[in-house]
Design a protein around this motif. Structure first.
Motif, short mmCIF file in Angstrom:
data_model
loop_
_atom_site.label_atom_id
_atom_site.label_comp_id
_atom_site.label_asym_id
_atom_site.label_seq_id
_atom_site.Cartn_x
_atom_site.Cartn_y
_atom_site.Cartn_z
N UNK A 132 0.86 -1.18 0.00
CA UNK A 132 0.00 0.00 0.00
C UNK A 132 0.90 1.24 0.00
N UNK A 133 0.28 2.37 -0.21
CA UNK A 133 0.96 3.62 0.06
C UNK A 133 1.13 3.72 1.57
N UNK A 134 2.12 4.47 2.05
CA UNK A 134 2.22 4.65 3.50
C UNK A 134 1.01 5.43 4.00
N UNK A 135 0.50 4.99 5.15
CA UNK A 135 -0.66 5.66 5.72
C UNK A 135 -1.36 4.78 6.72
N UNK A 136 -2.44 5.30 7.28
CA UNK A 136 -3.19 4.53 8.25
C UNK A 136 -4.34 5.32 8.84
N UNK A 137 -4.92 4.76 9.87
CA UNK A 137 -6.12 5.32 10.47
C UNK A 137 -5.86 6.67 11.15
N UNK A 138 -6.84 7.53 11.02
CA UNK A 138 -6.81 8.83 11.67
C UNK A 138 -7.24 8.63 13.13
N UNK A 139 -6.43 9.16 14.05
CA UNK A 139 -6.74 9.03 15.47
C UNK A 139 -7.68 10.14 15.91
N UNK A 140 -8.40 9.89 16.98
CA UNK A 140 -9.36 10.87 17.49
C UNK A 140 -8.67 12.19 17.80
N UNK A 141 -9.26 13.30 17.34
CA UNK A 141 -8.73 14.63 17.58
C UNK A 141 -7.65 15.05 16.60
N UNK A 142 -7.32 14.18 15.65
CA UNK A 142 -6.25 14.43 14.68
C UNK A 142 -6.86 14.85 13.36
N UNK A 143 -6.25 15.81 12.68
CA UNK A 143 -6.71 16.17 11.34
C UNK A 143 -6.23 15.12 10.35
N UNK A 144 -6.81 15.12 9.17
CA UNK A 144 -6.38 14.21 8.12
C UNK A 144 -4.90 14.44 7.78
N UNK A 145 -4.52 15.70 7.66
CA UNK A 145 -3.14 16.04 7.34
C UNK A 145 -2.19 15.58 8.44
N UNK A 146 -2.53 15.81 9.68
CA UNK A 146 -1.69 15.36 10.79
C UNK A 146 -1.52 13.85 10.78
N UNK A 147 -2.61 13.14 10.50
CA UNK A 147 -2.55 11.67 10.44
C UNK A 147 -1.64 11.21 9.30
N UNK A 148 -1.75 11.85 8.15
CA UNK A 148 -0.93 11.48 7.00
C UNK A 148 0.56 11.66 7.32
N UNK A 149 0.90 12.79 7.89
CA UNK A 149 2.30 13.09 8.24
C UNK A 149 2.82 12.10 9.28
N UNK A 150 2.01 11.85 10.31
CA UNK A 150 2.42 10.92 11.38
C UNK A 150 2.60 9.50 10.84
N UNK A 151 1.64 9.04 10.06
CA UNK A 151 1.69 7.67 9.55
C UNK A 151 2.90 7.45 8.64
#
Length: 146
Positions: free
Chosen positions: A33-52
């Protein structure tokens, strides 16, 4: 069904020919897959993408816009997943598998081959190489003070 938001990032190498892919360890088989994963509660989509991306690959990135939005129903899990795929750019870090229990391999894959793994359909083949994207806009968090 429970809604699950997932953020992925499409990252090209410096030549723009290869896409960064991760090989995930599944219950029965491994898959790319592309790198990525589930968005955590309170996290923006962008924050989740960067973290993952950081967690899965070791790279620091910046998000450049939305590449695609898709969805799927996983009846066996009771999930309705919404997939937000961003275009991004690597700005630092180096390849590192920090989660060997989840990520088996990190590779640069030919863009045309990568299309097979990121659910590009026959009528959208070649989309991965288009330069267009739409902006990701985060509106203010509004707190009702009434």
């Amino acid at each position: 069904m429970k809604r699950v938001d997932v953020a992925y990032v499409l990252l090209f190498d410096e030549q723009g020919e290869n896409v960064l892919m991760v090989k995930n360890m599944g219950e029965k088989t491994s898959y790319y897959t592309l790198p990525g994963g589930a968005v955590e509660q309170g996290e923006t989509l962008e924050e989740a993408a960067i973290r993952e991306v950081k967690e899965e690959t070791g790279f620091d990135i910046e998000v450049e816009g939305i590449f695609s939005i898709g969805e799927a129903f996983f009846e066996d899990r009771g999930h309705h997943a919404i997939f937000f795929t961003f275009r991004g750019k690597i700005i630092g870090g180096e390849i590192n598998i920090s989660m060997p229990e989840e990520i088996e391999e990190i590779i640069w894959m030919d863009a045309q081959k990568a299309e097979d793994y990121i659910h590009i359909t026959n009528d959208t083949k070649g989309l991965i190489n288009s330069i267009s994207s739409v902006p990701y806009l985060l509106r203010e968090r509004v707190i009702n003070k009434s």
